[in-house]
Design a protein around this motif. Structure first.
Motif, PDB file in Angstrom:
ATOM      1  N   GLN A  47      -2.902  17.202  28.196  1.00 31.16           N
ATOM      2  CA  GLN A  47      -1.473  17.167  27.704  1.00 31.16           C
ATOM      3  C   GLN A  47      -0.359  18.014  28.617  1.00 31.16           C
ATOM      4  O   GLN A  47       0.778  17.222  28.869  1.00 31.16           O
ATOM      5  CB  GLN A  47      -1.401  17.880  26.300  1.00 31.16           C
ATOM      6  N   GLN A  48      -0.868  18.621  29.336  1.00 31.31           N
ATOM      7  CA  GLN A  48       0.141  19.615  30.156  1.00 31.31           C
ATOM      8  C   GLN A  48      -0.011  19.134  31.564  1.00 31.31           C
ATOM      9  O   GLN A  48       0.461  19.748  32.322  1.00 31.31           O
ATOM     10  CB  GLN A  48      -0.381  20.853  29.831  1.00 31.31           C
ATOM     11  N   ASP A  49      -0.858  18.421  31.977  1.00 37.07           N
ATOM     12  CA  ASP A  49      -1.225  17.858  33.436  1.00 37.07           C
ATOM     13  C   ASP A  49      -0.150  17.060  33.961  1.00 37.07           C
ATOM     14  O   ASP A  49      -0.093  15.917  33.735  1.00 37.07           O
ATOM     15  CB  ASP A  49      -2.563  17.410  33.706  1.00 37.07           C
ATOM     16  N   ASN A  50       0.628  17.553  34.777  1.00 41.97           N
ATOM     17  CA  ASN A  50       1.839  16.909  35.554  1.00 41.97           C
ATOM     18  C   ASN A  50       1.290  15.962  36.715  1.00 41.97           C
ATOM     19  O   ASN A  50       2.217  15.186  37.109  1.00 41.97           O
ATOM     20  CB  ASN A  50       3.157  17.573  35.649  1.00 41.97           C
ATOM     21  N   LYS A  51       0.087  16.098  36.936  1.00 39.15           N
ATOM     22  CA  LYS A  51      -0.580  15.242  37.784  1.00 39.15           C
ATOM     23  C   LYS A  51      -1.600  14.235  37.270  1.00 39.15           C
ATOM     24  O   LYS A  51      -2.535  14.075  37.975  1.00 39.15           O
ATOM     25  CB  LYS A  51      -1.117  16.223  39.050  1.00 39.15           C
ATOM     26  N   LEU A  52      -1.393  13.915  36.194  1.00 40.03           N
ATOM     27  CA  LEU A  52      -2.546  13.324  35.238  1.00 40.03           C
ATOM     28  C   LEU A  52      -2.764  12.113  36.173  1.00 40.03           C
ATOM     29  O   LEU A  52      -4.090  11.575  36.006  1.00 40.03           O
ATOM     30  CB  LEU A  52      -2.161  13.053  33.701  1.00 40.03           C
ATOM     31  N   ALA A  53      -2.033  11.252  36.315  1.00 44.80           N
ATOM     32  CA  ALA A  53      -1.938  10.171  37.205  1.00 44.80           C
ATOM     33  C   ALA A  53      -3.119  10.142  38.426  1.00 44.80           C
ATOM     34  O   ALA A  53      -3.966   9.313  38.674  1.00 44.80           O
ATOM     35  CB  ALA A  53      -0.907   9.360  37.673  1.00 44.80           C
ATOM     36  N   ASP A  54      -3.002  11.182  39.100  1.00 46.68           N
ATOM     37  CA  ASP A  54      -3.914  11.562  40.281  1.00 46.68           C
ATOM     38  C   ASP A  54      -5.411  11.762  39.941  1.00 46.68           C
ATOM     39  O   ASP A  54      -5.953  11.787  40.854  1.00 46.68           O
ATOM     40  CB  ASP A  54      -3.393  12.602  41.131  1.00 46.68           C
ATOM     41  N   ARG A  55      -5.410  12.173  38.716  1.00 45.54           N
ATOM     42  CA  ARG A  55      -7.129  12.497  38.306  1.00 45.54           C
ATOM     43  C   ARG A  55      -7.476  11.253  37.710  1.00 45.54           C
ATOM     44  O   ARG A  55      -8.703  11.074  37.114  1.00 45.54           O
ATOM     45  CB  ARG A  55      -6.909  13.498  37.398  1.00 45.54           C
ATOM     46  N   ILE A  56      -7.097   9.972  37.584  1.00 44.21           N
ATOM     47  CA  ILE A  56      -7.543   8.766  37.180  1.00 44.21           C
ATOM     48  C   ILE A  56      -8.370   8.013  38.345  1.00 44.21           C
ATOM     49  O   ILE A  56      -7.803   7.646  39.341  1.00 44.21           O
ATOM     50  CB  ILE A  56      -6.295   7.855  36.352  1.00 44.21           C
ATOM     51  N   HIS A  57      -9.290   7.562  38.112  1.00 50.80           N
ATOM     52  CA  HIS A  57     -10.322   6.885  39.112  1.00 50.80           C
ATOM     53  C   HIS A  57     -10.872   5.572  38.297  1.00 50.80           C
ATOM     54  O   HIS A  57     -11.261   5.509  37.258  1.00 50.80           O
ATOM     55  CB  HIS A  57     -11.392   7.838  39.036  1.00 50.80           C
ATOM     56  N   ARG A  58     -10.340   4.555  39.054  1.00 47.07           N
ATOM     57  CA  ARG A  58     -10.548   3.191  38.291  1.00 47.07           C
ATOM     58  C   ARG A  58     -11.980   2.672  38.887  1.00 47.07           C
ATOM     59  O   ARG A  58     -12.411   2.933  40.044  1.00 47.07           O
ATOM     60  CB  ARG A  58      -9.591   2.220  39.309  1.00 47.07           C
ATOM     61  N   LYS A  59     -12.781   2.322  38.079  1.00 43.92           N
ATOM     62  CA  LYS A  59     -14.139   1.875  38.297  1.00 43.92           C
ATOM     63  C   LYS A  59     -14.744   0.676  37.915  1.00 43.92           C
ATOM     64  O   LYS A  59     -13.746   0.168  37.135  1.00 43.92           O
ATOM     65  CB  LYS A  59     -15.029   3.173  37.924  1.00 43.92           C
ATOM     66  N   VAL A  60     -15.717   0.257  38.178  1.00 46.15           N
ATOM     67  CA  VAL A  60     -16.391  -0.932  37.677  1.00 46.15           C
ATOM     68  C   VAL A  60     -17.856  -0.823  37.318  1.00 46.15           C
ATOM     69  O   VAL A  60     -18.516  -0.282  38.080  1.00 46.15           O
ATOM     70  CB  VAL A  60     -16.245  -2.130  38.668  1.00 46.15           C
ATOM     71  N   SER A  61     -18.163  -1.156  36.021  1.00 49.07           N
ATOM     72  CA  SER A  61     -19.388  -0.961  35.484  1.00 49.07           C
ATOM     73  C   SER A  61     -20.486  -1.813  36.232  1.00 49.07           C
ATOM     74  O   SER A  61     -20.156  -2.757  36.991  1.00 49.07           O
ATOM     75  CB  SER A  61     -19.398  -1.259  34.050  1.00 49.07           C
ATOM     76  N   THR A  62     -21.911  -1.750  36.070  1.00 48.24           N
ATOM     77  CA  THR A  62     -22.638  -2.524  36.532  1.00 48.24           C
ATOM     78  C   THR A  62     -22.847  -3.841  36.121  1.00 48.24           C
ATOM     79  O   THR A  62     -23.199  -4.937  36.659  1.00 48.24           O
ATOM     80  CB  THR A  62     -24.293  -1.968  36.358  1.00 48.24           C
ATOM     81  N   ALA A  63     -22.132  -3.995  34.807  1.00 44.34           N
ATOM     82  CA  ALA A  63     -22.176  -5.308  34.307  1.00 44.34           C
ATOM     83  C   ALA A  63     -20.504  -6.042  34.680  1.00 44.34           C
ATOM     84  O   ALA A  63     -20.331  -7.018  34.382  1.00 44.34           O
ATOM     85  CB  ALA A  63     -21.925  -5.328  32.766  1.00 44.34           C
ATOM     86  N   GLY A  64     -20.056  -5.294  35.703  1.00 52.46           N
ATOM     87  CA  GLY A  64     -18.617  -6.183  36.438  1.00 52.46           C
ATOM     88  C   GLY A  64     -17.403  -5.719  35.871  1.00 52.46           C
ATOM     89  O   GLY A  64     -16.363  -6.397  35.813  1.00 52.46           O
ATOM     90  N   GLU A  65     -17.598  -4.822  34.546  1.00 48.99           N
ATOM     91  CA  GLU A  65     -16.361  -4.640  33.737  1.00 48.99           C
ATOM     92  C   GLU A  65     -15.684  -3.273  34.249  1.00 48.99           C
ATOM     93  O   GLU A  65     -16.144  -2.301  34.426  1.00 48.99           O
ATOM     94  CB  GLU A  65     -16.686  -4.402  32.362  1.00 48.99           C
ATOM     95  N   PRO A  66     -14.142  -3.573  34.356  1.00 45.74           N
ATOM     96  CA  PRO A  66     -13.347  -2.287  34.715  1.00 45.74           C
ATOM     97  C   PRO A  66     -13.299  -1.386  33.769  1.00 45.74           C
ATOM     98  O   PRO A  66     -13.205  -1.522  32.459  1.00 45.74           O
ATOM     99  CB  PRO A  66     -11.872  -3.119  35.310  1.00 45.74           C
ATOM    100  N   TYR A  67     -12.926  -0.058  34.078  1.00 45.52           N
ATOM    101  CA  TYR A  67     -12.639   1.040  33.245  1.00 45.52           C
ATOM    102  C   TYR A  67     -12.351   2.064  34.147  1.00 45.52           C
ATOM    103  O   TYR A  67     -12.030   1.955  35.283  1.00 45.52           O
ATOM    104  CB  TYR A  67     -14.135   1.497  32.608  1.00 45.52           C
ATOM    105  N   PHE A  68     -12.064   3.162  33.640  1.00 44.78           N
ATOM    106  CA  PHE A  68     -11.415   4.238  34.323  1.00 44.78           C
ATOM    107  C   PHE A  68     -11.857   5.836  33.667  1.00 44.78           C
ATOM    108  O   PHE A  68     -12.140   5.624  32.509  1.00 44.78           O
ATOM    109  CB  PHE A  68      -9.844   4.149  34.434  1.00 44.78           C
ATOM    110  N   SER A  69     -11.940   6.528  34.538  1.00 42.55           N
ATOM    111  CA  SER A  69     -12.444   8.098  33.925  1.00 42.55           C
ATOM    112  C   SER A  69     -11.251   8.882  34.598  1.00 42.55           C
ATOM    113  O   SER A  69     -10.366   8.746  35.545  1.00 42.55           O
ATOM    114  CB  SER A  69     -13.503   8.353  34.556  1.00 42.55           C
TER     115      SER A  69
END
Length: 112
Positions: A47-69
């Protein structure tokens, strides 16, 4: 109505949160935490992280589906999204997290 962090207990006695959009759709699910206190702290940190966007990592699963963490200090994964059908859908999910997390209500459902 704003989004909300719903904190709940898992079947193994640990705790997690889901960030839900205004429409009730889950847009982010946390890792499991050993205590309710740690789950609440993690949700509040997002909630309070003003750099939240910088902590988001875009990934692809072994099945080829995009997700983020979302990673915390030390690159530890705090939470992750669902699997998406396309990169465009994933980017909309990221936008939703960035929109909802800062003003999301914190709801403890562990007593229900």
């Amino acid at each position: 109505m704003s989004g909300k962090f719903e904190i709940s207990a898992s079947s193994n006695g640990k705790f997690l949160f889901n960030l839900k959009a205004r429409n009730g759709q889950v847009i982010l699910t946390s890792q499991l935490f050993d205590s309710l206190h740690h789950a609440v702290e993690a949700a509040q940190a997002l909630q309070q992280d003003n750099k939240l966007a910088d902590r988001i990592h875009r990934k692809v699963s072994t099945a080829g589906e995009p997700y983020f963490s979302i990673h915390g200090d030390g690159d530890k994964v705090i939470a992750r999204s669902q699997m998406y059908s396309s990169n465009t859908a994933m980017e909309k999910g990221i936008d939703s997290v960035l929109e909802h997390a800062p003003q999301a209500l914190l709801v403890d459902t562990t007593a229900e």
